[in-house]
Design a protein around this motif. Structure first.
Motif, PDB file in Angstrom:
ATOM      1  N   GLU A   2       0.848  -1.198   0.000  1.00 16.90           N
ATOM      2  CA  GLU A   2       0.000   0.000   0.000  1.00 16.90           C
ATOM      3  C   GLU A   2       0.878   1.240   0.000  1.00 16.90           C
ATOM      4  N   GLN A   3       0.474   2.243  -0.748  1.00 22.03           N
ATOM      5  CA  GLN A   3       1.199   3.518  -0.731  1.00 22.03           C
ATOM      6  C   GLN A   3       0.207   4.652  -0.478  1.00 22.03           C
ATOM      7  N   ASN A   4       0.648   5.613   0.334  1.00 22.90           N
ATOM      8  CA  ASN A   4      -0.208   6.761   0.663  1.00 22.90           C
ATOM      9  C   ASN A   4       0.361   8.061   0.102  1.00 22.90           C
ATOM     10  N   LEU A   5       1.099   7.941  -1.010  1.00 24.60           N
ATOM     11  CA  LEU A   5       1.741   9.100  -1.624  1.00 24.60           C
ATOM     12  C   LEU A   5       0.911   9.694  -2.759  1.00 24.60           C
ATOM     13  N   GLY A   6      -0.197   9.052  -3.069  1.00 26.36           N
ATOM     14  CA  GLY A   6      -1.006   9.540  -4.184  1.00 26.36           C
ATOM     15  C   GLY A   6      -0.415   9.228  -5.547  1.00 26.36           C
ATOM     16  N   HIS A   7       0.548   8.319  -5.592  1.00 25.63           N
ATOM     17  CA  HIS A   7       1.176   7.955  -6.859  1.00 25.63           C
ATOM     18  C   HIS A   7       0.226   7.124  -7.719  1.00 25.63           C
ATOM     19  N   ASP A   8       0.488   7.130  -9.047  1.00 17.35           N
ATOM     20  CA  ASP A   8      -0.377   6.379  -9.940  1.00 17.35           C
ATOM     21  C   ASP A   8       0.301   5.158 -10.546  1.00 17.35           C
ATOM     22  N   THR A   9       1.542   4.911 -10.175  1.00 21.69           N
ATOM     23  CA  THR A   9       2.266   3.754 -10.696  1.00 21.69           C
ATOM     24  C   THR A   9       2.908   3.005  -9.537  1.00 21.69           C
ATOM     25  N   MET A  10       2.775   1.679  -9.567  1.00 23.21           N
ATOM     26  CA  MET A  10       3.374   0.845  -8.523  1.00 23.21           C
ATOM     27  C   MET A  10       4.127  -0.317  -9.162  1.00 23.21           C
ATOM     28  N   TYR A  11       5.118  -0.825  -8.444  1.00 25.59           N
ATOM     29  CA  TYR A  11       6.037  -1.824  -8.985  1.00 25.59           C
ATOM     30  C   TYR A  11       6.278  -2.935  -7.964  1.00 25.59           C
ATOM     31  N   TRP A  12       6.671  -4.097  -8.488  1.00 27.14           N
ATOM     32  CA  TRP A  12       7.214  -5.168  -7.661  1.00 27.14           C
ATOM     33  C   TRP A  12       8.599  -5.532  -8.186  1.00 27.14           C
ATOM     34  N   TYR A  13       9.559  -5.613  -7.250  1.00 32.24           N
ATOM     35  CA  TYR A  13      10.916  -6.031  -7.565  1.00 32.24           C
ATOM     36  C   TYR A  13      11.257  -7.271  -6.742  1.00 32.24           C
ATOM     37  N   LYS A  14      12.143  -8.096  -7.287  1.00 36.96           N
ATOM     38  CA  LYS A  14      12.656  -9.258  -6.560  1.00 36.96           C
ATOM     39  C   LYS A  14      14.156  -9.055  -6.324  1.00 36.96           C
ATOM     40  N   GLN A  15      14.590  -9.236  -5.074  1.00 37.26           N
ATOM     41  CA  GLN A  15      16.018  -9.171  -4.752  1.00 37.26           C
ATOM     42  C   GLN A  15      16.476 -10.568  -4.320  1.00 37.26           C
ATOM     43  N   ASP A  16      17.391 -11.152  -5.095  1.00 36.06           N
ATOM     44  CA  ASP A  16      17.811 -12.509  -4.802  1.00 36.06           C
ATOM     45  C   ASP A  16      18.865 -12.555  -3.703  1.00 36.06           C
ATOM     46  N   SER A  17      19.373 -13.731  -3.446  1.00 32.47           N
ATOM     47  CA  SER A  17      20.315 -13.931  -2.332  1.00 32.47           C
ATOM     48  C   SER A  17      21.629 -13.183  -2.550  1.00 32.47           C
ATOM     49  N   LYS A  18      21.910 -12.825  -3.787  1.00 31.46           N
ATOM     50  CA  LYS A  18      23.124 -12.051  -4.086  1.00 31.46           C
ATOM     51  C   LYS A  18      22.835 -10.561  -4.156  1.00 31.46           C
ATOM     52  N   LYS A  19      21.674 -10.168  -3.667  1.00 34.87           N
ATOM     53  CA  LYS A  19      21.269  -8.759  -3.593  1.00 34.87           C
ATOM     54  C   LYS A  19      20.918  -8.157  -4.962  1.00 34.87           C
ATOM     55  N   PHE A  20      20.818  -8.976  -5.994  1.00 35.56           N
ATOM     56  CA  PHE A  20      20.488  -8.448  -7.312  1.00 35.56           C
ATOM     57  C   PHE A  20      19.005  -8.135  -7.401  1.00 35.56           C
ATOM     58  N   LEU A  21      18.695  -6.924  -7.825  1.00 37.98           N
ATOM     59  CA  LEU A  21      17.312  -6.438  -7.907  1.00 37.98           C
ATOM     60  C   LEU A  21      16.814  -6.485  -9.341  1.00 37.98           C
ATOM     61  N   LYS A  22      15.606  -7.013  -9.517  1.00 36.48           N
ATOM     62  CA  LYS A  22      15.067  -7.074 -10.860  1.00 36.48           C
ATOM     63  C   LYS A  22      13.579  -6.749 -10.841  1.00 36.48           C
ATOM     64  N   ILE A  23      13.143  -5.938 -11.813  1.00 37.82           N
ATOM     65  CA  ILE A  23      11.740  -5.572 -11.905  1.00 37.82           C
ATOM     66  C   ILE A  23      10.908  -6.793 -12.269  1.00 37.82           C
ATOM     67  N   MET A  24       9.754  -6.919 -11.614  1.00 38.10           N
ATOM     68  CA  MET A  24       8.836  -8.007 -11.956  1.00 38.10           C
ATOM     69  C   MET A  24       7.614  -7.460 -12.690  1.00 38.10           C
ATOM     70  N   PHE A  25       6.963  -6.491 -12.062  1.00 38.52           N
ATOM     71  CA  PHE A  25       5.750  -5.926 -12.633  1.00 38.52           C
ATOM     72  C   PHE A  25       5.698  -4.432 -12.328  1.00 38.52           C
ATOM     73  N   SER A  26       4.900  -3.735 -13.146  1.00 36.75           N
ATOM     74  CA  SER A  26       4.488  -2.404 -12.752  1.00 36.75           C
ATOM     75  C   SER A  26       3.043  -2.205 -13.186  1.00 36.75           C
ATOM     76  N   TYR A  27       2.343  -1.368 -12.439  1.00 36.00           N
ATOM     77  CA  TYR A  27       0.941  -1.057 -12.717  1.00 36.00           C
ATOM     78  C   TYR A  27       0.787   0.450 -12.811  1.00 36.00           C
ATOM     79  N   ASN A  28       0.123   0.908 -13.862  1.00 32.00           N
ATOM     80  CA  ASN A  28      -0.182   2.330 -14.000  1.00 32.00           C
ATOM     81  C   ASN A  28      -1.673   2.459 -14.185  1.00 32.00           C
TER      82      ASN A  28
END
Lengths: 113, 112
Positions: B24-50
Motif C-alpha cells: 500500500e502507498q499513501n503518496l497519491g502515486h499512480d504507478t506501482m512496482y514489484w521487484y525481486k532481490q535474490d540472495s546475491k542482492k540483485f534487484l530485478k523488476i517483476m511488474f508495474s501497474y499504471n
C-alpha cells in the motif's frame, strides 16, 4: 538492452577516508540515472538522481555523483565517509516514460573505525 | 506516516503453497512496482501497474500474478511456491514520468 555495471562488489574503507563507487551503463538513448542506498535489513532509499541539467548532482549527506556521457559513467563519491555510511549502494538507470529501473548488482561499502 | 508499506515483513512457507504479499502507498502515486532481490542482492523488476493497468511483465512465471484493487494497492499473489522463489520482494511507487521511485521495506519470503 540497457545494462548497469557496478565494478566493485565490495569497498572497505576507513572512517574519514574518501570513497568512489563506480557505475557504468549502456544505453543507446537518453537515460536517467540514480543511486539508491540500502541500509542493513531495510528497503531502498533514493540517494541522488540525474535527470537533466548540471552533470554534478549532490545528496544532503555529502555524497555526489557526476554524469559523464562520453564515458557512460555515473560514479558516486564522498570526500570523507562515516561509520553510518556502511550500506549497500545500487546504481540504476531508467529510460523512457515507463520508469522501469534497471539496477546494477550493488556495491557493499564497509566503513571501519 | 509510512509512505510505502508491505505486509508481511517475513513469510516462511512450504513448497507448493499459495501466498500473497500486500503493498500500500499513501503518496497519491499512480504507478506501482514489484521487484525481486535474490540472495546475491540483485534487484530485478517483476511488474508495474499504471492506473490499474499492467504495463510491464518481465518474463516472470505465470505463477506470479499482481492484483491492483485500486491505485493505492498492488498485491502480489504467488501460486505453487518453489524453493527458487525465496527472496526479498520490494514494492515501490512513483508518479508517472517522475522517474523517482519510493520503496517499501521489503518482504523476506523463505520457501522450505
Amino acid at each position: 538492452a540497457q545494462s548497469v555495471t557496478q565494478l566493485d562488489s565490495q569497498v572497505p574503507v576507513f572512517e574519514e577516508a574518501p570513497v568512489e563507487l563506480r557505475c557504468n551503463y549502456s544505453s543507446s538513448v537518453s537515460v536517467y540515472l540514480f543511486w539508491y542506498v540500502q541500509y542493513p535489513n531495510q528497503g531502498l532509499q533514493l540517494l541522488l538522481k540525474y535527470l537533466s541539467g548540471s552533470t554534478l548532482v549532490e545528496s544532503i549527506n555529502g555524497f555526489e555523483a557526476e554524469f559523464n556521457k562520453s564515458q557512460t559513467s555515473f560514479h558516486l563519491r564522498k570526500p570523507s565517509v562515516h561509520i553510518s555510511d556502511t550500506a549497500e549502494y545500487f546504481c540504476a538507470v531508467s529510460e523512457g516514460s515507463q520508469g522501469n529501473l534497471i539496477f546494477g548488482k550493488g556495491t557493499k561499502l564497509s566503513v571501519k573505525p | 506516516d509510512t509512505a510505502v508499506s508491505q505486509t508481511p515483513k517475513y513469510l516462511v512457507t512450504q513448497m507448493g503453497n499459495d501466498k500473497s504479499i500486500k503493498c500500500e502507498q499513501n503518496l497519491g502515486h499512480d504507478t506501482m512496482y514489484w521487484y525481486k532481490q535474490d540472495s546475491k542482492k540483485f534487484l530485478k523488476i517483476m511488474f508495474s501497474y499504471n492506473n490499474k493497468e499492467l504495463i510491464i511483465n518481465e518474463t516472470v512465471p505465470n505463477r506470479f500474478s499482481p492484483k491492483s484493487p485500486d491505485k493505492a494497492h498492488l498485491n502480489l499473489h504467488i501460486n505453487s511456491l518453489e524453493l527458487g522463489d525465496s527472496a526479498v520482494y520490494f514494492c515501490a511507487s512513483s508518479q508517472w514520468n517522475s522517474y523517482e521511485q519510493y520503496f517499501g521495506p521489503g518482504t523476506r519470503l523463505t520457501v522450505t
